[in-house]
Design a protein around this motif. Structure first.
Motif, PDB file in Angstrom:
ATOM      1  N   HIS A  17       0.813  -1.293   0.006  1.00 35.50           N
ATOM      2  CA  HIS A  17       0.197  -0.171   0.144  1.00 35.50           C
ATOM      3  C   HIS A  17       0.881   1.132   0.114  1.00 35.50           C
ATOM      4  N   PRO A  18       0.612   2.068  -0.863  1.00 31.47           N
ATOM      5  CA  PRO A  18       1.468   3.419  -1.024  1.00 31.47           C
ATOM      6  C   PRO A  18       1.429   4.393   0.250  1.00 31.47           C
ATOM      7  N   LYS A  19       0.334   4.243   1.275  1.00 38.48           N
ATOM      8  CA  LYS A  19       0.524   5.062   2.565  1.00 38.48           C
ATOM      9  C   LYS A  19       0.797   4.093   3.652  1.00 38.48           C
ATOM     10  N   PHE A  20       1.470   2.950   3.303  1.00 34.36           N
ATOM     11  CA  PHE A  20       2.157   2.153   4.656  1.00 34.36           C
ATOM     12  C   PHE A  20       3.419   1.985   4.267  1.00 34.36           C
ATOM     13  N   GLU A  21       4.266   1.991   5.338  1.00 37.83           N
ATOM     14  CA  GLU A  21       5.803   1.923   5.303  1.00 37.83           C
ATOM     15  C   GLU A  21       6.353   1.078   6.546  1.00 37.83           C
ATOM     16  N   ALA A  29      10.069   2.686  15.604  1.00 37.48           N
ATOM     17  CA  ALA A  29       8.699   2.449  15.093  1.00 37.48           C
ATOM     18  C   ALA A  29       8.781   0.950  14.671  1.00 37.48           C
ATOM     19  N   HIS A  30       7.520   0.441  14.610  1.00 36.96           N
ATOM     20  CA  HIS A  30       7.307  -1.021  14.000  1.00 36.96           C
ATOM     21  C   HIS A  30       6.656  -0.828  12.699  1.00 36.96           C
ATOM     22  N   PHE A  31       5.789   0.214  12.413  1.00 42.01           N
ATOM     23  CA  PHE A  31       5.430   0.566  11.084  1.00 42.01           C
ATOM     24  C   PHE A  31       4.931   2.039  11.133  1.00 42.01           C
ATOM     25  N   SER A  32       4.772   2.556   9.993  1.00 41.81           N
ATOM     26  CA  SER A  32       4.582   3.961   9.469  1.00 41.81           C
ATOM     27  C   SER A  32       3.307   4.019   8.592  1.00 41.81           C
ATOM     28  N   VAL A  40       3.556   9.274   9.829  1.00 45.02           N
ATOM     29  CA  VAL A  40       3.606   9.177  11.335  1.00 45.02           C
ATOM     30  C   VAL A  40       4.101   7.734  11.724  1.00 45.02           C
ATOM     31  N   ASP A  41       5.052   7.569  12.515  1.00 46.53           N
ATOM     32  CA  ASP A  41       5.648   6.186  12.974  1.00 46.53           C
ATOM     33  C   ASP A  41       4.716   5.820  14.195  1.00 46.53           C
ATOM     34  N   TYR A  42       4.657   4.511  13.996  1.00 49.31           N
ATOM     35  CA  TYR A  42       3.694   3.771  15.293  1.00 49.31           C
ATOM     36  C   TYR A  42       4.639   2.667  15.906  1.00 49.31           C
ATOM     37  N   SER A  43       4.556   2.515  17.258  1.00 50.13           N
ATOM     38  CA  SER A  43       5.242   1.320  18.024  1.00 50.13           C
ATOM     39  C   SER A  43       3.961   0.411  18.346  1.00 50.13           C
TER      40      SER A  43
END
Length: 112
Positions: A17-21, A29-32, A40-43
């Motif tokens: 997905h282009p909005k997921f990194e 972070a585990h994903f962005s 936005v980075d998320y743990s």
């Protein structure tokens, strides 16, 4: 399910997905997720616990008292966790009381 399996599922399903990194190995972070304004980075640490949606104690009580035998048998062992519920938890630092799941965000941070 664990926080790791949650992240693994996210990576397996949304990597294209282009909005997921997936951040590089140096990031905390585990994903962005790329929002309209910025990335936005998320743990995922404690992700499942933080996002748990416990049932209201009134709903559990009503289901336990159901006149339908099947419904009441499904809910007979359900624990009711409310504002006043507390359980003793043994930790390496001794026994401590764990409070109910219906705490405000402010209460959670105050306890930390």
């Amino acid at each position: 399910a664990t926080d790791k399996t949650f992240v693994d599922k996210l990576l397996a399903q949304h990597t294209s997905h282009p909005k997921f990194e997936k951040p590089d190995f140096r990031a905390d972070a585990h994903f962005s997720i790329i929002h309209y304004a910025d990335k936005v980075d998320y743990s995922a640490d404690q992700w499942l616990m933080k996002n748990m949606d416990p049932l209201n104690e009134n709903v559990v009580s009503i289901l336990q008292a159901s006149t339908d035998a099947f419904v009441s048998s499904m809910w007979k062992d359900a624990e009711i966790v409310g504002m006043g519920a507390a359980a003793a938890v043994d930790t390496m630092f001794g026994s401590r009381t764990r409070k109910g799941m219906f705490r405000t965000v402010g209460q959670l941070y105050k306890e930390q």
